[in-house]
Write an enzyme that holds these catalytic residues in place. Structure first.
Site, PDB file in Angstrom:
ATOM      1  N   CYS A   2       5.557   7.450 -19.848  1.00 30.70           N
ATOM      2  CA  CYS A   2       6.020   7.378 -21.500  1.00 30.70           C
ATOM      3  C   CYS A   2       4.866   7.167 -22.323  1.00 30.70           C
ATOM      4  O   CYS A   2       3.813   7.211 -22.059  1.00 30.70           O
ATOM      5  CB  CYS A   2       7.151   6.288 -21.545  1.00 30.70           C
ATOM      6  SG  CYS A   2       8.608   6.566 -20.562  1.00 30.70           S
ATOM      7  N   GLY A  30       6.231  12.405 -23.069  1.00 29.13           N
ATOM      8  CA  GLY A  30       7.643  12.304 -22.849  1.00 29.13           C
ATOM      9  C   GLY A  30       8.241  13.117 -23.918  1.00 29.13           C
ATOM     10  O   GLY A  30       8.075  12.973 -25.281  1.00 29.13           O
ATOM     11  N   ASN A 102       5.481   1.466 -20.966  1.00 29.23           N
ATOM     12  CA  ASN A 102       5.132   2.583 -20.156  1.00 29.23           C
ATOM     13  C   ASN A 102       5.015   2.152 -18.831  1.00 29.23           C
ATOM     14  O   ASN A 102       4.053   1.303 -18.534  1.00 29.23           O
ATOM     15  CB  ASN A 102       3.926   3.200 -20.700  1.00 29.23           C
ATOM     16  CG  ASN A 102       3.421   4.424 -19.851  1.00 29.23           C
ATOM     17  OD1 ASN A 102       2.146   4.531 -19.636  1.00 29.23           O
ATOM     18  ND2 ASN A 102       4.128   4.948 -19.147  1.00 29.23           N
ATOM     19  N   GLY A 103       5.965   2.785 -17.806  1.00 31.01           N
ATOM     20  CA  GLY A 103       5.458   2.340 -16.511  1.00 31.01           C
ATOM     21  C   GLY A 103       6.807   2.282 -15.697  1.00 31.01           C
ATOM     22  O   GLY A 103       7.835   2.877 -15.910  1.00 31.01           O
ATOM     23  N   TYR A 257      -4.100  15.028 -15.126  1.00 28.80           N
ATOM     24  CA  TYR A 257      -2.919  15.625 -15.729  1.00 28.80           C
ATOM     25  C   TYR A 257      -2.100  15.170 -16.982  1.00 28.80           C
ATOM     26  O   TYR A 257      -1.913  15.915 -17.741  1.00 28.80           O
ATOM     27  CB  TYR A 257      -1.766  15.838 -14.812  1.00 28.80           C
ATOM     28  CG  TYR A 257      -0.412  16.703 -15.446  1.00 28.80           C
ATOM     29  CD1 TYR A 257      -0.501  17.936 -15.519  1.00 28.80           C
ATOM     30  CD2 TYR A 257       0.756  15.671 -15.811  1.00 28.80           C
ATOM     31  CE1 TYR A 257       0.697  18.283 -16.331  1.00 28.80           C
ATOM     32  CE2 TYR A 257       1.884  16.114 -16.252  1.00 28.80           C
ATOM     33  CZ  TYR A 257       1.877  17.658 -16.297  1.00 28.80           C
ATOM     34  OH  TYR A 257       3.072  18.123 -16.896  1.00 28.80           O
TER      35      TYR A 257
HETATM   36  P1  AMP Z   1       4.872  22.325  -8.694  1.00 25.15           P
HETATM   37  O1  AMP Z   1       5.392  23.603  -9.246  1.00 25.15           O
HETATM   38  O2  AMP Z   1       5.948  21.650  -8.122  1.00 25.15           O
HETATM   39  O3  AMP Z   1       3.949  22.440  -7.618  1.00 25.15           O
HETATM   40  O4  AMP Z   1       4.030  21.499  -9.679  1.00 25.15           O
HETATM   41  C1  AMP Z   1       2.920  21.801 -10.190  1.00 25.15           C
HETATM   42  C2  AMP Z   1       2.808  21.857 -11.660  1.00 25.15           C
HETATM   43  O5  AMP Z   1       3.317  20.611 -12.407  1.00 25.15           O
HETATM   44  C3  AMP Z   1       1.395  21.816 -12.071  1.00 25.15           C
HETATM   45  O6  AMP Z   1       0.975  22.932 -12.822  1.00 25.15           O
HETATM   46  C4  AMP Z   1       1.317  20.678 -12.786  1.00 25.15           C
HETATM   47  O7  AMP Z   1       0.423  20.760 -14.071  1.00 25.15           O
HETATM   48  C5  AMP Z   1       2.342  20.054 -13.192  1.00 25.15           C
HETATM   49  N1  AMP Z   1       2.608  18.606 -12.881  1.00 25.15           N
HETATM   50  C6  AMP Z   1       1.904  17.865 -12.176  1.00 25.15           C
HETATM   51  N2  AMP Z   1       2.475  16.421 -11.972  1.00 25.15           N
HETATM   52  C7  AMP Z   1       3.461  16.477 -13.035  1.00 25.15           C
HETATM   53  C8  AMP Z   1       4.453  15.555 -13.457  1.00 25.15           C
HETATM   54  N3  AMP Z   1       4.486  14.439 -12.908  1.00 25.15           N
HETATM   55  N4  AMP Z   1       5.285  15.821 -14.492  1.00 25.15           N
HETATM   56  C9  AMP Z   1       5.274  17.240 -14.821  1.00 25.15           C
HETATM   57  N5  AMP Z   1       4.452  18.129 -14.714  1.00 25.15           N
HETATM   58  C10 AMP Z   1       3.519  18.008 -13.398  1.00 25.15           C
END
Ligand code: AMP
Length: 484
Positions: A2, A30, A102-103, A257
Site C-alpha cells: 500500500c 494501490g 504499509n505492510g 517492480y
Molecule cells: P504473471 O503474469 O503472473 O507471470 O505476472 C507477471 C507480471 O506481473 C509482470 O509483468 C509484473 O510486472 C507483474 N507483477 C509482478 N509482481 C506483481 C505484484 N506483486 N502485483 C502486481 N503485479 C505484479
C-alpha cells in the site's frame, strides 16, 4: 502493498490538497481503495473503493480540511475488498489516534486470539492495521500523566515492536498532540520524511516514497531507519528515537517492480537500480552467445532496464507493445482465464518490431507466467523469427509474507522447474533470469551497501518467525480466496 502520506502543518493550516497530491503520486502502490482521515477539532474521514480521483470529490474537501491528516491507498488483494477494511483507521476514545500502514502483520491471527481476546477487544475489520493501532493505543493509555509525551510514544512503539510481528511502516496522528511515524524493526517497508517551509513555519510530511514529497513540494529530510520512531509534538520539533535494534533488511522487490522509477528508497534511486539491473542482465545474455535483433520491454516497469540491456548487446531498444492504461491490472483478476484475456486487451503489439526478427522480450518479473505466455504467443503471431524471454529479477519461488501480493508456491511458474522447462512452459526459445547475486549487486551499486529482504527469491524471511505452517495456511487461504 500500500502507500501512505501523513502531514502535520502549523496551527490553522490546511494540508488536504497536499495529501491528495501525495496520494495521486503513489496511486501505483494501490488501486483498490483510498482513504483520508483529518483532524480539526475532531476526526473527519472519507474512505471508498476505487482510485483516488474516484473516491474524493470537491464536496469532501472542506470537511477534510485541517492541519493534521493521514491518507492511504490500498493495494489490490485477492479476495474480499470491503469498505470496512479501508485505511486509515482511528479511535476517538479515550484518546484520539489515527493510523495508516504499509505492510503485513504476520501474527495477526494470534494477536486476535490471544492478546485481544484477553482484553475484550473485538476488531471491527479484517485489516491487520487495526491490530497495530490497538496495541499502540493500548500502551499509550497506560501513560502516567494526562499529557502524551515523547516518552509515551516511544513506549507505545516499543510495545508494538514487541507484540506485532511482520513488516510495517506506520504513520499517524494523535489528536491535537502530534504526528508519529515508525518503521518495523527490520525496516522492510519504505518510509521517508520531508518538510516544506511556510510563512507560519515548517509543514512536515511522511510518505511511502520520495516521489510523494517531490510532487507535493517537500524537501526530503531523510528515510526513517529500521526500527526508528519519528515524533513531532506541539513544539513542532522533529525528534527521532531508535526503538528497535534489528538489522535493516529493506524489500528488494520495491526496486524491481513496486516503487516508481523517480523515487529514491533508502538513498538509492529506483531508476538507477533498474538501469544497472538491465546492464547486468545484458552481460549475462552475452554469455549465452545467442544473437538477437532487438530488445523489447513489457511496459511499463521493464522499459528502463531494457534500454541498458539493449546498449550492452549493441542492438536497438524498441517499443513493441502499446499498453492501454485504462484496463485494470491483470494480476488481480480472479482466475487465470480472466487474467489471460485481460493481458491481450492491455498490451497490443506493433507488428513491424517483430516480423522476421529475433526478439528478446524483457519483463521485470515472471510470477505465474500468464503475461509471458501470452506475450510469446503474440510475438509469434506477429511473425517473430525467434522469441527469447528475460526477467531482470531472479525466479520468484516463495510467497511474500510482508505485504506484496504474490502467488502461492504452487502457482509460481519457476518453482521446481529448470530454465529449459520454464522456456517450454512459456513457449519461448530461450529464457534467462537475473541471478540473486547480480540483483543485489545492482541495487548496492547505486546506493548504500546493505543487505535486503529477498525472501520471495531465496526463502530467507528476515523476521525469523515464518514457519512452514504459516506458509501452508497462506497457501490454503489464497487458494480459497481465488475460488470465491
Ligand atoms: P504473471 O503474469 O503472473 O507471470 O505476472 C507477471 C507480471 O506481473 C509482470 O509483468 C509484473 O510486472 C507483474 N507483477 C509482478 N509482481 C506483481 C505484484 N506483486 N502485483 C502486481 N503485479 C505484479
Amino acid at each position: 502493498m500500500c502507500g501512505f502520506i501523513s502531514i502535520f502543518g502549523p496551527a490553522g493550516s490546511d494540508v488536504i490538497q497536499d495529501v491528495l497530491t501525495g496520494l495521486l503520486a503513489i496511486q501505483h502502490r494501490g488501486q483498490d481503495a483510498a482513504g483520508i482521515v483529518s483532524f480539526n477539532e475532531k476526526f473527519q474521514a472519507k474512505k471508498g473503493l476505487g482510485l483516488v480521483r474516484e473516491v474524493f470529490q470537491e464536496k469532501h474537501l472542506s470537511r477534510l480540511s485541517g492541519s493534521m491528516s493521514v491518507g492511504h491507498v490500498r493495494y489490490p488483494t485477492v479476495g474480499q475488498n470491503e469498505v470496512g477494511d479501508v485505511q486509515p483507521f482511528w479511535i476517538d476514545f479515550p484518546l484520539g489516534v489515527a493510523m495508516a500502514h504499509n505492510g503485513n502483520v504476520t501474527n495477526f491471527h494470534e494477536l486476535k486470539k490471544d492478546y485481544f481476546a484477553g482484553r475484550n477487544v473485538r476488531l471491527a475489520s479484517n485489516c491487520d492495521l487495526e491490530a497495530v493501532l490497538y496495541v499502540f493505543a493500548d500502551r499509550l493509555m497506560l501513560r502516567k500523566g494526562d499529557a502524551v509525551t515523547a516518552e509515551d510514544v516511544v513506549a507505545a512503539t516499543h510495545e508494538t515492536f514487541e507484540r506485532v510481528k511482520g513488516a510495517y511502516s506506520v504513520v499517524g496522528i494523535i489528536a491535537g498532540v502530534g504526528m508519529y511515524a515508525f518503521r518495523d524493526p527490520f525496516g522492510i517497508k519504505p518510509c521517508i520524511f520531508g518538510r516544506k517551509q511556510t510563512d507560519a513555519g515548517y509543514q512536515y510530511a511522511v510518505a511511502s516514497e520520495s516521489v510523494v514529497l517531490d510532487v507535493a513540494g517537500y524537501e526530503i529530510v531523510r528515510d526513517l531507519k529500521a526500527g526508528e520512531l519519528l515524533w513531532i509534538g506541539m513544539d513542532r520539533k522533529p525528534q527521532f528515537f531508535q526503538v528497535g535494534n534489528k538489522p535493516h533488511r529493506p524489500c528488494i522487490f520495491e526496486y524491481i517492480y513496486f516503487a516508481r522509477p523517480d523515487s529514491f528508497l533508502d538513498g538509492a534511486s529506483v531508476y538507477a537500480a533498474r538501469l544497472e539491473l538491465g546492464t547486468k542482465l545484458g552481460e549475462q545474455w552475452k554469455q549465452t552467445g545467442i544473437e538477437v535483433d532487438v530488445v523489447i520491454p513489457v511496459p511499463e516497469s521493464a522499459r528502463t532496464a531494457a534500454q541498458t540491456m539493449a546498449e550492452v548487446l549493441g542492438v536497438p531498444y524498441r517499443e513493441g507493445f502499446v499498453k492501454n492504461r485504462y484496463v485494470g491490472r491483470t494480476f488481480i483478476m480472479p482466475n487465470d482465464k480472466a487474467r489471460q484475456s485481460t493481458i491481450r486487451h492491455k498490451l497490443n503489439p506493433i507488428r513491424v518490431e517483430f516480423e522476421g526478427k529475433r526478439v528478446l522480450i524483457l519483463d521485470d518479473s515472471i510470477v505465474r507466467g500468464n503475461t509471458s505466455r501470452q506475450i510469446v504467443k503474440i510475438a509469434r503471431q506477429m511473425g517473430a523469427a525467434k522469441v527469447y524471454l528475460a526477467s531482470y529479477s531472479p525466479p520468484l519461488v516463495n510467497p511474500c509474507l510482508y505485504g506484496i501480493d504474490m502467488s502461492t508456491k504452487r502457482e509460481f511458474v519457476a518453482r521446481g522447474r529448470t530454465m529449459a522447462e520454464i522456456a517450454t512452459e512459456l513457449g519461448a526459445d530461450h529464457v534467462i533470469y537475473q541471478t540473486i547475486e547480480d540483483m543485489v549487486a545492482a541495487v548496492q551499486k547505486v546506493g548504500p551497501n546493505r543487505q535486503f529482504c529477498k525472501a520471495c527469491f531465496d526463502g530467507n524471511y528476515p523476521t525469523g518467525d515464518i514457519t512452514e505452517r504459516m506458509l501452508s495456511d497462506i497457501e490454503t487461504d489464497r487458494l480459497e480466496a481465488t475460488k470465491s
